[in-house]
Motif scaffolding. Structure first.
Motif, PDB file in Angstrom:
ATOM      1  N   LYS A   1      53.381  -4.749   3.577  1.00  0.00           N
ATOM      2  CA  LYS A   1      52.755  -4.035   4.685  1.00  0.00           C
ATOM      3  C   LYS A   1      53.469  -4.329   5.990  1.00  0.00           C
ATOM      4  O   LYS A   1      53.667  -3.419   6.806  1.00  0.00           O
ATOM      5  CB  LYS A   1      51.278  -4.420   4.778  1.00  0.00           C
ATOM      6  CG  LYS A   1      50.522  -3.662   5.834  1.00  0.00           C
ATOM      7  CD  LYS A   1      49.047  -3.903   5.710  1.00  0.00           C
ATOM      8  CE  LYS A   1      48.197  -3.298   6.756  1.00  0.00           C
ATOM      9  NZ  LYS A   1      48.604  -2.149   7.452  1.00  0.00           N
ATOM     10  N   ASN A   2      53.892  -5.574   6.191  1.00  0.00           N
ATOM     11  CA  ASN A   2      54.619  -5.924   7.412  1.00  0.00           C
ATOM     12  C   ASN A   2      55.962  -5.194   7.476  1.00  0.00           C
ATOM     13  O   ASN A   2      56.379  -4.761   8.552  1.00  0.00           O
ATOM     14  CB  ASN A   2      54.838  -7.430   7.495  1.00  0.00           C
ATOM     15  CG  ASN A   2      53.528  -8.176   7.725  1.00  0.00           C
ATOM     16  OD1 ASN A   2      52.575  -7.595   8.225  1.00  0.00           O
ATOM     17  ND2 ASN A   2      53.495  -9.437   7.345  1.00  0.00           N
ATOM     18  N   GLU A   3      56.623  -5.079   6.344  1.00  0.00           N
ATOM     19  CA  GLU A   3      57.902  -4.370   6.310  1.00  0.00           C
ATOM     20  C   GLU A   3      57.714  -2.894   6.624  1.00  0.00           C
ATOM     21  O   GLU A   3      58.519  -2.294   7.341  1.00  0.00           O
ATOM     22  CB  GLU A   3      58.556  -4.538   4.950  1.00  0.00           C
ATOM     23  CG  GLU A   3      58.982  -5.949   4.647  1.00  0.00           C
ATOM     24  CD  GLU A   3      59.457  -6.110   3.224  1.00  0.00           C
ATOM     25  OE1 GLU A   3      59.467  -5.129   2.464  1.00  0.00           O
ATOM     26  OE2 GLU A   3      59.815  -7.240   2.869  1.00  0.00           O
TER      27      GLU A   3
ATOM     28  N   ASP B   1      55.217  -1.585   8.399  1.00  0.00           N
ATOM     29  CA  ASP B   1      54.874  -1.480   9.820  1.00  0.00           C
ATOM     30  C   ASP B   1      56.113  -1.603  10.701  1.00  0.00           C
ATOM     31  O   ASP B   1      56.269  -0.857  11.668  1.00  0.00           O
ATOM     32  CB  ASP B   1      53.848  -2.546  10.207  1.00  0.00           C
ATOM     33  CG  ASP B   1      52.470  -2.243   9.646  1.00  0.00           C
ATOM     34  OD1 ASP B   1      52.197  -1.055   9.354  1.00  0.00           O
ATOM     35  OD2 ASP B   1      51.686  -3.193   9.490  1.00  0.00           O
ATOM     36  N   SER B   2      56.989  -2.539  10.369  1.00  0.00           N
ATOM     37  CA  SER B   2      58.200  -2.697  11.176  1.00  0.00           C
ATOM     38  C   SER B   2      59.116  -1.484  11.037  1.00  0.00           C
ATOM     39  O   SER B   2      59.769  -1.083  12.000  1.00  0.00           O
ATOM     40  CB  SER B   2      58.947  -3.971  10.782  1.00  0.00           C
ATOM     41  OG  SER B   2      59.454  -3.861   9.479  1.00  0.00           O
TER      42      SER B   2
ATOM     43  N   GLN C   1      57.701   1.296  13.260  1.00  0.00           N
ATOM     44  CA  GLN C   1      57.854   1.027  14.686  1.00  0.00           C
ATOM     45  C   GLN C   1      59.310   1.106  15.145  1.00  0.00           C
ATOM     46  O   GLN C   1      59.581   1.207  16.342  1.00  0.00           O
ATOM     47  CB  GLN C   1      57.290  -0.355  15.030  1.00  0.00           C
ATOM     48  CG  GLN C   1      55.806  -0.480  14.776  1.00  0.00           C
ATOM     49  CD  GLN C   1      54.986   0.514  15.585  1.00  0.00           C
ATOM     50  OE1 GLN C   1      55.306   0.816  16.722  1.00  0.00           O
ATOM     51  NE2 GLN C   1      53.931   1.035  14.974  1.00  0.00           N
ATOM     52  N   LYS C   2      60.240   1.094  14.213  1.00  0.00           N
ATOM     53  CA  LYS C   2      61.667   1.077  14.527  1.00  0.00           C
ATOM     54  C   LYS C   2      62.114   2.447  15.046  1.00  0.00           C
ATOM     55  O   LYS C   2      61.757   3.482  14.480  1.00  0.00           O
ATOM     56  CB  LYS C   2      62.434   0.726  13.243  1.00  0.00           C
ATOM     57  CG  LYS C   2      63.904   0.644  13.386  1.00  0.00           C
ATOM     58  CD  LYS C   2      64.514   0.281  12.039  1.00  0.00           C
ATOM     59  CE  LYS C   2      66.000   0.294  12.096  1.00  0.00           C
ATOM     60  NZ  LYS C   2      66.583   0.007  10.782  1.00  0.00           N
TER      61      LYS C   2
END
Length: 70
Positions: free
Chosen positions: A2-4, A6-7, A10-11
């Motif tokens: 999930k963090n990957e 999200d990042s 946002q990129k």
């Protein structure tokens, strides 16, 4: 994971890199689906008897036990 995701969302990226990421995701998803389908059919019986147009009563299929007597 999930963090990957999200990042990645946002990129900042241009059109070329966006299409590249979408294409890689599409290939990964279809590849996984094809792999699961193959593994699902791997253990099954691959000899499909009685399938197709002629396998029904309307198609004229014959029973295995019936034989033509001379």
């Amino acid at each position: 994971m999930k963090n990957e995701l999200d990042s990645l969302l946002q990129k900042e990226m241009d059109r070329k890199s966006f299409l590249k990421h979408v294409g890689i995701g599409f290939v990964a998803m279809t590849g996984v689906a094809a792999l699961l389908k193959t593994l699902n059919n791997f253990g099954g019986n691959n000899a499909r008897v009685g399938r197709g147009y002629g396998s029904s009563a309307y198609g004229g299929a014959r029973s295995v036990n019936s034989s033509v007597k001379s």
